[in-house]
Design a protein around this motif. Structure first.
Motif, PDB file in Angstrom:
ATOM      1  N   UNK A  93       0.830  -1.203   0.000  1.00 41.51           N
ATOM      2  CA  UNK A  93       0.000   0.000   0.000  1.00 41.51           C
ATOM      3  C   UNK A  93       0.862   1.250   0.000  1.00 41.51           C
ATOM      4  N   UNK A  94       2.048   1.147   0.629  1.00 36.79           N
ATOM      5  CA  UNK A  94       2.958   2.286   0.724  1.00 36.79           C
ATOM      6  C   UNK A  94       4.350   1.753   1.070  1.00 36.79           C
ATOM      7  N   UNK A  95       5.372   2.490   0.623  1.00 42.75           N
ATOM      8  CA  UNK A  95       6.758   2.145   0.959  1.00 42.75           C
ATOM      9  C   UNK A  95       7.374   3.326   1.697  1.00 42.75           C
ATOM     10  N   UNK A  96       8.071   3.037   2.791  1.00 39.93           N
ATOM     11  CA  UNK A  96       8.757   4.064   3.575  1.00 39.93           C
ATOM     12  C   UNK A  96      10.246   3.730   3.569  1.00 39.93           C
ATOM     13  N   UNK A  97      11.073   4.660   3.109  1.00 42.93           N
ATOM     14  CA  UNK A  97      12.511   4.399   3.054  1.00 42.93           C
ATOM     15  C   UNK A  97      13.276   5.389   3.908  1.00 42.93           C
ATOM     16  N   UNK A  98      14.386   4.920   4.483  1.00 46.57           N
ATOM     17  CA  UNK A  98      15.275   5.735   5.316  1.00 46.57           C
ATOM     18  C   UNK A  98      16.663   5.769   4.678  1.00 46.57           C
ATOM     19  N   UNK A  99      17.285   6.924   4.684  1.00 48.45           N
ATOM     20  CA  UNK A  99      18.656   7.149   4.220  1.00 48.45           C
ATOM     21  C   UNK A  99      18.695   7.285   2.688  1.00 48.45           C
ATOM     22  N   UNK A 100      19.681   8.052   2.209  1.00 46.06           N
ATOM     23  CA  UNK A 100      19.691   8.533   0.832  1.00 46.06           C
ATOM     24  C   UNK A 100      19.702   7.414  -0.201  1.00 46.06           C
ATOM     25  N   UNK A 101      20.586   6.423  -0.049  1.00 45.70           N
ATOM     26  CA  UNK A 101      20.674   5.355  -1.057  1.00 45.70           C
ATOM     27  C   UNK A 101      19.345   4.623  -1.210  1.00 45.70           C
ATOM     28  N   UNK A 102      18.775   4.225  -0.094  1.00 43.14           N
ATOM     29  CA  UNK A 102      17.486   3.534  -0.140  1.00 43.14           C
ATOM     30  C   UNK A 102      16.404   4.449  -0.716  1.00 43.14           C
ATOM     31  N   UNK A 103      16.448   5.720  -0.363  1.00 42.86           N
ATOM     32  CA  UNK A 103      15.448   6.666  -0.874  1.00 42.86           C
ATOM     33  C   UNK A 103      15.466   6.739  -2.399  1.00 42.86           C
ATOM     34  N   UNK A 104      16.665   6.761  -2.985  1.00 39.12           N
ATOM     35  CA  UNK A 104      16.773   6.864  -4.439  1.00 39.12           C
ATOM     36  C   UNK A 104      16.271   5.603  -5.127  1.00 39.12           C
ATOM     37  N   UNK A 105      16.656   4.431  -4.616  1.00 40.38           N
ATOM     38  CA  UNK A 105      16.196   3.194  -5.231  1.00 40.38           C
ATOM     39  C   UNK A 105      14.676   3.042  -5.110  1.00 40.38           C
ATOM     40  N   UNK A 106      14.149   3.391  -3.948  1.00 45.57           N
ATOM     41  CA  UNK A 106      12.691   3.318  -3.759  1.00 45.57           C
ATOM     42  C   UNK A 106      11.984   4.314  -4.668  1.00 45.57           C
ATOM     43  N   UNK A 107      12.523   5.518  -4.780  1.00 47.64           N
ATOM     44  CA  UNK A 107      11.919   6.520  -5.662  1.00 47.64           C
ATOM     45  C   UNK A 107      11.882   6.046  -7.109  1.00 47.64           C
ATOM     46  N   UNK A 108      12.986   5.484  -7.597  1.00 48.52           N
ATOM     47  CA  UNK A 108      13.047   5.020  -8.985  1.00 48.52           C
ATOM     48  C   UNK A 108      12.039   3.907  -9.244  1.00 48.52           C
ATOM     49  N   UNK A 109      11.988   2.920  -8.373  1.00 50.58           N
ATOM     50  CA  UNK A 109      11.112   1.764  -8.611  1.00 50.58           C
ATOM     51  C   UNK A 109       9.642   2.092  -8.349  1.00 50.58           C
ATOM     52  N   UNK A 110       9.372   2.851  -7.309  1.00 54.98           N
ATOM     53  CA  UNK A 110       7.972   3.173  -7.001  1.00 54.98           C
ATOM     54  C   UNK A 110       7.352   4.079  -8.062  1.00 54.98           C
ATOM     55  N   UNK A 111       8.150   4.943  -8.656  1.00 53.41           N
ATOM     56  CA  UNK A 111       7.621   5.794  -9.715  1.00 53.41           C
ATOM     57  C   UNK A 111       7.254   4.984 -10.950  1.00 53.41           C
ATOM     58  N   UNK A 112       8.036   3.963 -11.264  1.00 52.79           N
ATOM     59  CA  UNK A 112       7.715   3.094 -12.397  1.00 52.79           C
ATOM     60  C   UNK A 112       6.401   2.367 -12.159  1.00 52.79           C
ATOM     61  N   UNK A 113       6.170   1.928 -10.915  1.00 52.27           N
ATOM     62  CA  UNK A 113       4.989   1.124 -10.582  1.00 52.27           C
ATOM     63  C   UNK A 113       3.824   1.954 -10.040  1.00 52.27           C
ATOM     64  N   UNK A 114       4.044   3.264  -9.917  1.00 50.20           N
ATOM     65  CA  UNK A 114       3.007   4.159  -9.377  1.00 50.20           C
ATOM     66  C   UNK A 114       2.585   3.744  -7.965  1.00 50.20           C
ATOM     67  N   UNK A 115       3.583   3.345  -7.151  1.00 47.78           N
ATOM     68  CA  UNK A 115       3.346   2.956  -5.757  1.00 47.78           C
ATOM     69  C   UNK A 115       3.626   4.153  -4.847  1.00 47.78           C
ATOM     70  N   UNK A 116       2.717   4.487  -3.929  1.00 52.54           N
ATOM     71  CA  UNK A 116       2.973   5.610  -3.011  1.00 52.54           C
ATOM     72  C   UNK A 116       4.204   5.345  -2.138  1.00 52.54           C
ATOM     73  N   UNK A 117       5.027   6.368  -1.933  1.00 54.49           N
ATOM     74  CA  UNK A 117       6.216   6.188  -1.106  1.00 54.49           C
ATOM     75  C   UNK A 117       6.550   7.464  -0.354  1.00 54.49           C
ATOM     76  N   UNK A 118       7.199   7.278   0.794  1.00 57.51           N
ATOM     77  CA  UNK A 118       7.717   8.373   1.607  1.00 57.51           C
ATOM     78  C   UNK A 118       9.209   8.152   1.791  1.00 57.51           C
TER      79      UNK A 118
END
Length: 368
Positions: A93-118
């Motif tokens: 339903x949502x992905x929450x990431x901490x720290x810069x490296x994880x944030x970038x990978x989550x941002x890239x993948x969640x944007x492709x899949x249109x998954x909400x993320x923080x």
């Protein structure tokens, strides 16, 4: 219990550290609230902190990372496709990431899949995104701008981001302070045979332990030792410094300790000597257990936590002189020390788990 809502929490690893403790506690909170919770680590996934039995822990890559070009290329490709596959499979339903490296990978993948993320940053951006080249700054700003929120633990960090032109127009920042960590009750038995000053953190130049050791050497109180709990790349340098100052009998690098509550309770004083911070968990922990504290007024966090002369002492950062003077003053003034100790424990109310995680829950529920 049928768990209908899925949350994924992502971070570089779950080894000991402030961000790792917060994300572990956050995962436990949502699991207890009936969510299906998965912890995803970019690297090794050995949790340093307690996780509820039903929480899944997944490591994308188990082997130790190195800096060779072809390995980094392989690492990036494997991380991307494994994370993409995981998100497709789990459908969170949502992905929450901490720290810069994880944030970038989550941002890239969640944007492709249109998954909400923080995304959440935990230390000053001067040591992360503000050091990136133009392309990475642009990419970071693009990923962060599309997140439902950029969660930071202190107000000052927002200004730190906005002085970077790439981030100056972002308006989706949220400030949620770190909560007080929950420890088992402290033991009555002594954890160390002599009186001691305590400091805790990753053995990294950022934490300023070299400054603290210099200040302690000037203190020259013969029946008082300095214990530093943590591990990191600076261990050898700190060991050499301790030997050069002939302090091997009185300054101890005690490694990572699972029973930190015992050390906090028994310490004469806790010192945060950092050159920079995001929002220092260890300072909150020490105060919650009634330890008198001295902290550098670095960017960012300590000034959000300590009211100078009331619940602790704030001193100029990057200064052995001011650190030494504050430690000496506290150790020679029992009235001040007791006042700071008593007032410090009020942080158990302002930074309670319930207050802090209720803010996270409200934020996440608004976006799923």
């Amino acid at each position: 219990m049928v768990r209908k809502r899925k949350l994924i929490f992502a971070i570089n690893s779950l080894n000991g550290g402030g961000a790792e403790r917060v994300i572990s506690n956050l995962g436990n909170y949502f699991y207890k609230r009936g969510f299906d919770v998965t912890m995803v680590c970019l690297n090794e996934a050995k949790p340093a902190y307690f996780l509820e039995q039903g929480i899944k822990v997944i490591s994308l890559i188990d082997q130790k990372r190195n800096e060779k070009f072809f390995y980094r290329l392989w690492y990036g490709g494997v991380t991307f496709f494994k994370l993409l596959y995981l998100l497709i499979k789990e459908k969170p339903s949502c992905v929450v990431s901490f720290m810069t490296s994880a944030n970038l990978w989550i941002g890239l993948t969640c944007n492709i899949l249109n998954t909400p993320y923080l995304v959440s940053e935990r230390i000053t951006p001067d040591y992360t995104v503000n050091q990136f080249n133009y392309f990475l700054r642009w990419l970071s700003a693009a990923m962060y701008s599309k997140s439902k929120a950029i969660v930071v633990p202190s107000k000052g960090m927002i200004d730190g981001f906005k002085k970077n032109k790439s981030f100056s127009g972002l308006s989706n920042f949220e400030v949620i302070n770190n909560p007080v960590s929950q420890f088992i009750p402290a033991r009555l038995e002594r954890v160390y045979p002599r009186k001691f000053i305590l400091s805790v953190g990753r053995l990294d130049r950022q934490k300023g332990f070299d400054l603290l050791i210099q200040a302690f050497e000037k203190l020259q109180i013969s029946d008082l030792d300095l214990l530093i709990s943590g591990e990191g790349d600076e261990r050898v340098n700190l060991e050499n410094q301790i030997k050069e100052l002939n302090l091997s009998d009185r300054v101890k690098l005690i490694g990572y300790q699972k029973n930190l509550q015992d050390y906090y309770r028994q310490a004469e004083l806790f010192v945060l000597s950092s050159r920079n911070e995001g929002y220092p968990n260890v300072l909150v922990e020490a105060m919650s257990l009634g330890c008198a504290c001295v902290a550098t007024d670095c960017e960012f966090g300590p000034s959000d936590i300590i009211e100078n002369e009331m619940n602790g002492l704030l001193v100029k950062a990057n200064s052995t002189k001011y650190l030494y003077e504050a430690i000496k003053r506290t150790m020679s003034d029992p009235v001040l020390k007791i006042k700071m100790s008593v007032n410090a424990q009020l942080i158990n109310q302002t930074n309670s788990l319930e207050n802090t995680f209720a803010k996270w829950e409200k934020l996440i529920l608004n976006h799923i």
